[in-house]
Design a protein around this motif. Structure first.
Motif, PDB file in Angstrom:
ATOM      1  N   THR A  55      -4.155   7.042  -1.346  1.00 31.19           N
ATOM      2  CA  THR A  55      -3.915   8.441  -1.015  1.00 31.19           C
ATOM      3  C   THR A  55      -3.282   8.515   0.363  1.00 31.19           C
ATOM      4  OG1 THR A  55      -5.807   9.205  -2.311  1.00 31.19           O
ATOM      5  CG2 THR A  55      -4.995  10.699  -0.618  1.00 31.19           C
ATOM      6  N   SER A  56      -2.195   9.282   0.462  1.00 32.33           N
ATOM      7  CA  SER A  56      -1.592   9.534   1.772  1.00 32.33           C
ATOM      8  C   SER A  56      -1.634  11.033   2.031  1.00 32.33           C
ATOM      9  CB  SER A  56      -0.164   8.996   1.847  1.00 32.33           C
ATOM     10  OG  SER A  56       0.666   9.644   0.924  1.00 32.33           O
ATOM     11  N   CYS A  57      -1.822  11.394   3.295  1.00 32.45           N
ATOM     12  CA  CYS A  57      -1.955  12.789   3.710  1.00 32.45           C
ATOM     13  C   CYS A  57      -0.957  13.087   4.826  1.00 32.45           C
ATOM     14  CB  CYS A  57      -3.362  13.036   4.243  1.00 32.45           C
ATOM     15  SG  CYS A  57      -4.652  12.522   3.104  1.00 32.45           S
ATOM     16  N   CYS A  58      -0.515  14.335   4.881  1.00 30.17           N
ATOM     17  CA  CYS A  58       0.417  14.753   5.922  1.00 30.17           C
ATOM     18  C   CYS A  58       0.251  16.254   6.135  1.00 30.17           C
ATOM     19  CB  CYS A  58       1.849  14.401   5.535  1.00 30.17           C
ATOM     20  SG  CYS A  58       2.360  14.991   3.906  1.00 30.17           S
ATOM     21  N   SER A  59       0.793  16.782   7.204  1.00 25.95           N
ATOM     22  CA  SER A  59       0.519  18.185   7.532  1.00 25.95           C
ATOM     23  C   SER A  59       1.757  19.015   7.854  1.00 25.95           C
ATOM     24  CB  SER A  59      -0.473  18.252   8.694  1.00 25.95           C
ATOM     25  OG  SER A  59      -0.006  17.512   9.787  1.00 25.95           O
ATOM     26  N   SER A  60       2.927  18.621   7.361  1.00 27.08           N
ATOM     27  CA  SER A  60       4.122  19.452   7.552  1.00 27.08           C
ATOM     28  C   SER A  60       4.654  19.890   6.184  1.00 27.08           C
ATOM     29  CB  SER A  60       5.189  18.684   8.329  1.00 27.08           C
ATOM     30  OG  SER A  60       5.568  17.522   7.642  1.00 27.08           O
ATOM     31  N   ASP A  61       5.451  20.923   6.173  1.00 30.95           N
ATOM     32  CA  ASP A  61       5.979  21.465   4.919  1.00 30.95           C
ATOM     33  C   ASP A  61       6.663  20.391   4.073  1.00 30.95           C
ATOM     34  OD1 ASP A  61       5.137  24.084   5.026  1.00 30.95           O
ATOM     35  OD2 ASP A  61       6.953  24.825   5.982  1.00 30.95           O
ATOM     36  N   LEU A  62       6.264  20.334   2.807  1.00 34.77           N
ATOM     37  CA  LEU A  62       6.875  19.483   1.785  1.00 34.77           C
ATOM     38  C   LEU A  62       6.899  17.999   2.161  1.00 34.77           C
ATOM     39  CD1 LEU A  62       9.828  21.880   0.889  1.00 34.77           C
ATOM     40  CD2 LEU A  62       7.553  21.759  -0.147  1.00 34.77           C
ATOM     41  N   PHE A  97      -6.209  25.423   3.555  1.00 37.27           N
ATOM     42  CA  PHE A  97      -5.628  24.167   3.100  1.00 37.27           C
ATOM     43  C   PHE A  97      -4.534  23.790   4.083  1.00 37.27           C
ATOM     44  CE2 PHE A  97      -8.006  25.400  -0.428  1.00 37.27           C
ATOM     45  CZ  PHE A  97      -8.116  24.347  -1.319  1.00 37.27           C
ATOM     46  N   SER A  98      -4.811  22.797   4.918  1.00 33.19           N
ATOM     47  CA  SER A  98      -3.920  22.486   6.028  1.00 33.19           C
ATOM     48  C   SER A  98      -3.145  21.187   5.860  1.00 33.19           C
ATOM     49  CB  SER A  98      -4.741  22.414   7.318  1.00 33.19           C
ATOM     50  OG  SER A  98      -5.730  21.406   7.199  1.00 33.19           O
ATOM     51  N   GLN A  99      -3.282  20.519   4.700  1.00 36.45           N
ATOM     52  CA  GLN A  99      -2.588  19.259   4.505  1.00 36.45           C
ATOM     53  C   GLN A  99      -2.028  19.144   3.093  1.00 36.45           C
ATOM     54  OE1 GLN A  99      -5.777  16.557   5.959  1.00 36.45           O
ATOM     55  NE2 GLN A  99      -4.192  15.866   7.381  1.00 36.45           N
ATOM     56  N   CYS A 100      -1.016  18.304   2.969  1.00 34.81           N
ATOM     57  CA  CYS A 100      -0.475  17.936   1.671  1.00 34.81           C
ATOM     58  C   CYS A 100      -0.973  16.527   1.367  1.00 34.81           C
ATOM     59  CB  CYS A 100       1.055  17.911   1.689  1.00 34.81           C
ATOM     60  SG  CYS A 100       1.834  19.492   2.080  1.00 34.81           S
ATOM     61  N   MET A 101      -1.253  16.252   0.101  1.00 33.33           N
ATOM     62  CA  MET A 101      -1.711  14.917  -0.276  1.00 33.33           C
ATOM     63  C   MET A 101      -0.937  14.406  -1.470  1.00 33.33           C
ATOM     64  SD  MET A 101      -3.483  15.419  -3.349  1.00 33.33           S
ATOM     65  CE  MET A 101      -4.648  14.143  -3.555  1.00 33.33           C
ATOM     66  N   SER A 102      -0.877  13.089  -1.552  1.00 31.53           N
ATOM     67  CA  SER A 102      -0.257  12.412  -2.679  1.00 31.53           C
ATOM     68  C   SER A 102      -1.119  11.206  -3.010  1.00 31.53           C
ATOM     69  CB  SER A 102       1.162  11.977  -2.311  1.00 31.53           C
ATOM     70  OG  SER A 102       1.770  11.312  -3.387  1.00 31.53           O
ATOM     71  N   THR A 103      -1.579  11.124  -4.252  1.00 29.11           N
ATOM     72  CA  THR A 103      -2.461  10.041  -4.685  1.00 29.11           C
ATOM     73  C   THR A 103      -1.842   9.312  -5.859  1.00 29.11           C
ATOM     74  OG1 THR A 103      -4.449  11.227  -3.984  1.00 29.11           O
ATOM     75  CG2 THR A 103      -4.752   9.484  -5.600  1.00 29.11           C
ATOM     76  N   THR A 104      -1.863   7.992  -5.803  1.00 30.46           N
ATOM     77  CA  THR A 104      -1.393   7.154  -6.907  1.00 30.46           C
ATOM     78  C   THR A 104      -2.529   6.236  -7.330  1.00 30.46           C
ATOM     79  OG1 THR A 104       0.884   7.193  -6.106  1.00 30.46           O
ATOM     80  CG2 THR A 104       0.308   5.426  -7.614  1.00 30.46           C
ATOM     81  N   ALA A 105      -2.789   6.187  -8.639  1.00 28.35           N
ATOM     82  CA  ALA A 105      -3.805   5.292  -9.205  1.00 28.35           C
ATOM     83  C   ALA A 105      -3.115   4.359 -10.194  1.00 28.35           C
ATOM     84  CB  ALA A 105      -4.889   6.090  -9.895  1.00 28.35           C
ATOM     85  N   VAL A 106      -3.427   3.075 -10.095  1.00 27.36           N
ATOM     86  CA  VAL A 106      -2.857   2.067 -10.985  1.00 27.36           C
ATOM     87  C   VAL A 106      -4.010   1.323 -11.641  1.00 27.36           C
ATOM     88  CG1 VAL A 106      -1.414  -0.003 -11.140  1.00 27.36           C
ATOM     89  CG2 VAL A 106      -0.829   1.802  -9.513  1.00 27.36           C
ATOM     90  N   LYS A 107      -3.960   1.192 -12.967  1.00 22.91           N
ATOM     91  CA  LYS A 107      -4.998   0.480 -13.719  1.00 22.91           C
ATOM     92  C   LYS A 107      -4.350  -0.622 -14.531  1.00 22.91           C
ATOM     93  CE  LYS A 107      -8.743   1.016 -16.933  1.00 22.91           C
ATOM     94  NZ  LYS A 107      -8.750   1.098 -18.353  1.00 22.91           N
ATOM     95  N   CYS A 165      -7.980  15.918   4.480  1.00 22.85           N
ATOM     96  CA  CYS A 165      -7.545  14.732   3.745  1.00 22.85           C
ATOM     97  C   CYS A 165      -7.452  13.563   4.712  1.00 22.85           C
ATOM     98  CB  CYS A 165      -6.183  15.036   3.116  1.00 22.85           C
ATOM     99  SG  CYS A 165      -5.476  13.730   2.133  1.00 22.85           S
ATOM    100  N   GLN A 166      -7.775  12.374   4.211  1.00 22.34           N
ATOM    101  CA  GLN A 166      -7.589  11.160   4.987  1.00 22.34           C
ATOM    102  C   GLN A 166      -6.801  10.178   4.146  1.00 22.34           C
ATOM    103  OE1 GLN A 166     -11.397   9.649   6.227  1.00 22.34           O
ATOM    104  NE2 GLN A 166     -11.434  10.969   8.021  1.00 22.34           N
ATOM    105  N   SER A 167      -5.887   9.489   4.758  1.00 15.62           N
ATOM    106  CA  SER A 167      -5.139   8.457   4.039  1.00 15.62           C
ATOM    107  C   SER A 167      -6.079   7.276   3.816  1.00 15.62           C
ATOM    108  CB  SER A 167      -3.918   8.026   4.847  1.00 15.62           C
ATOM    109  OG  SER A 167      -3.019   9.104   4.966  1.00 15.62           O
TER     110      SER A 167
END
Length: 197
Positions: free
Chosen positions: A86-93, A44-54, A72-74
């Motif tokens: 969805t946004s993806c990144c690859s550094s700590d936190l 697992f080489s990336q961190c991801m954050s996903t937001t869904a709005v309905k 992961c791809q943004s």
């Protein structure tokens, strides 16, 4: 020479033992209130954050998920009544913040609201394609239309559950063909009615 080998071995030991750390949470009523630190498993080489709005009538609900990801791809998808970013990144936190709210980019696509698929939606951020998909589930099928990032279109080859999936690049390109076919069918039906009666 021995010093160089020792320094190299120490470097290998310390870097091999470092695993990526990401925030992990599931906020079903908005942003995450309680984020925990998670050391990502191997691979697992990336961190991801996903937001869904309905949007449902006059009410809006939002959910956020953060975690480690193997790849992961943004991306961004907008179906008019719901949107996901969805946004993806690859550094700590690096996934401490929710994905940024995308802004309109000038592109328009059709979307379905349960009654009609001729509504238009303004695409946001990286949503540079219109999509039209037929989803089959439990013997039923439904058509979904909206905006999506190119990477969503590229990834659909590996996703099952779609009876059909179309991505196109022009404004309102995800409905013109079906509208013209419906119009042609209506014209032919009316012409045959007048000729036969």
């Amino acid at each position: 020479m021995d010093l160089q080998i020792s320094v190299f071995l120490l470097f290998v030991v310390f870097t091999a033992g470092h695993s990526l750390r990401c925030y992990e949470c599931m906020g079903l009523t908005g942003s995450c209130a309680d984020q925990t630190l998670k050391t990502c498993p191997s691979g697992f080489s990336q961190c991801m954050s996903t937001t869904a709005v309905k949007q449902d009538g006059g009410s809006t609900s939002k959910g956020t998920i953060k975690n480690c990801a193997p790849a992961c791809q943004s991306v961004s998808m907008n179906f008019g009544i719901s949107k996901t970013t969805t946004s993806c990144c690859s550094s700590d936190l690096c996934n401490a913040q929710d994905p940024p709210e995308p802004v309109p980019n000038g592109k328009k696509c059709y979307y379905c609201d349960g009654k009609s698929c001729s509504n238009t939606v303004s695409c946001l951020g990286t949503e540079d394609h219109c999509i039209k998909a037929t989803v089959a589930y439990g013997g039923q099928s439904a058509v979904v239309k909206g905006c999506a990032s190119k990477s969503v279109c590229d990834a659909t080859a590996s996703v099952s559950g779609f009876a059909s999936f179309l991505c196109c690049e022009g404004n309102l390109c995800n409905g013109a063909q079906s509208v013209s076919q419906s119009f042609l069918f209506l014209c032919c039906s009316l012409l045959s009615y007048f000729l036969l009666h």
